[in-house]
Design a protein around this motif. Structure first.
Motif: not given
Length: 373
Positions: A122, A125, A128, A132
């Motif tokens: 994470a 940022m 991530a 996801s």
């Protein structure tokens, strides 16, 4: 005689710039390397994200999932062991680590709901967050197709026909390149004019101007046209050779019309640079003031995020900022091929804002000159 004074003083400013290698390097960098890197970095787009996969199932379904990860969104996945998951992520080798458990395929076919573990770094940022969602969608799609034994989409009662205008391939480079040029026009116009005034104060040449038969209006106008011309020529060069040439970004509208709007924008921003130069007593002070002014101008002008998503108060305040109208006309001309009949209102507003800023700066400049005298 007054026009000749403005011309001669402007030529003096250009000669001073020629003898300043640091400013020359800044101009070259801002309209070449900065534009290219800003266009190709794509910070908000998932691009070549490293992923490691632990395949404990070793089944046809798990193999399908592994094979679904490929460039440009992901790098080819690295098959790792469970013991390597944490160590590779700690070392920054993987942004994502996917663990497919044993008996995954058999549990799925038996009607059970197996769980797939996804570890995400994470600290990265943007990747991530978007990655996801990508991974969840890809796994769900592969599992659904495997269970149905059919690769395809179900027929929907309503079909959405999507047509992307102005950027049909949704290429981030098209947006990033032009916006980087727009932002650098604002930055350099303020930096060059403010630095020119501070440089004269530090070198003592401002006192020489005070004993010459020139007025504060002539001194200020000379800095506006000379530094504005440098930025305007650099902007045209960057659009033609870097944006259109090197990056192959299509420019839909008239380049001449855009440069005319840029010149009106420079009329306001160069005045702002001189105003900051009258307040700051040194280049470090000028740099701090520049940060306070430049960041809001760029972040709230509509070039980074849509103005409609901002609070009403911010939208109203930013109407007095020249960058708001410059970004609007630049996007209309360069992206959508708009003509003068579309952007004429932004042109008029820029003239009015530039005149007001020039007048306020001239009053401040006269007081500063008077204090020096």
């Amino acid at each position: 005689m007054r026009l000749d004074n403005i011309r001669q003083l402007g030529i003096k400013e250009l000669r001073s710039l020629v003898r300043d290698p640091i400013m020359q390097a800044l101009i070259v960098f801002a309209f070449t390397i900065s534009v290219y890197s800003g266009a190709t970095a794509m910070p908000e787009t998932l691009n070549k994200a490293p992923i490691g996969i632990v395949d404990e199932d070793q089944s046809p379904l798990s193999a399908r999932i592994v094979d679904s990860f490929y460039p440009p969104h992901f790098l080819p996945p690295v098959l790792i062991t469970p013991a390597e998951m944490d160590s590779r992520m700690d070392a920054g080798l993987d942004t994502f680590a996917l663990n497919i458990p044993p008996e995954f395929q058999s549990d799925l076919l038996a009607g059970r709901q197996p769980t797939v573990q996804l570890n995400v770094d994470a600290t990265r940022m943007t990747q991530a967050f978007s990655g996801s969602g990508y991974i969840q969608t890809m796994i769900s799609s592969e599992v659904a197709e495997f269970v149905q034994r059919y690769r395809g989409t179900a027929v929907q009662p309503v079909e959405l026909e999507l047509r992307a205008r102005f950027n049909p391939s949704l290429t981030q480079t098209w947006f990033g390149a032009v916006m980087e040029v727009i932002n650098n026009v604002t930055m350099l116009s303020i930096v060059l004019t403010g630095a020119a005034l501070i440089r004269e104060r530090e070198h003592g040449t401002i006192e020489h101007l005070l004993v010459m038969p020139v007025t504060p209006f002539e001194i200020m106008a000379s800095k506006v046209w000379s530094m504005g011309l440098v930025v305007l020529v650099s902007c045209a060069f960057s659009l033609v050779f870097v944006v259109q040439g090197l990056l192959s970004v299509p420019i839909e509208g008239s380049l001449a019309l855009f440069l005319l709007g840029t010149a009106l924008h420079l009329f306001a921003t160069t005045s702002m640079g001189i105003f900051l130069g009258t307040i700051a007593r040194s280049m470090p002070q000028f740099g701090l003031l520049l940060m306070l002014l430049l960041l809001p101008l760029q972040m709230l002008s509509g070039g980074v995020t849509p103005r409609e998503s901002m609070p009403d108060f911010v939208q109203a305040v930013m109407q007095i900022a020249p960058t708001t109208h410059f970004v609007s006309l630049a996007q209309a001309i360069l992206y959508r091929g708009a003509g003068l009949d579309v952007v004429w209102s932004q042109f008029i507003i820029l003239v009015l804002i530039g005149t007001v800023f020039f007048g306020i700066t001239l009053i401040r400049f006269r007081k500063t000159i008077g204090m020096m005298g």
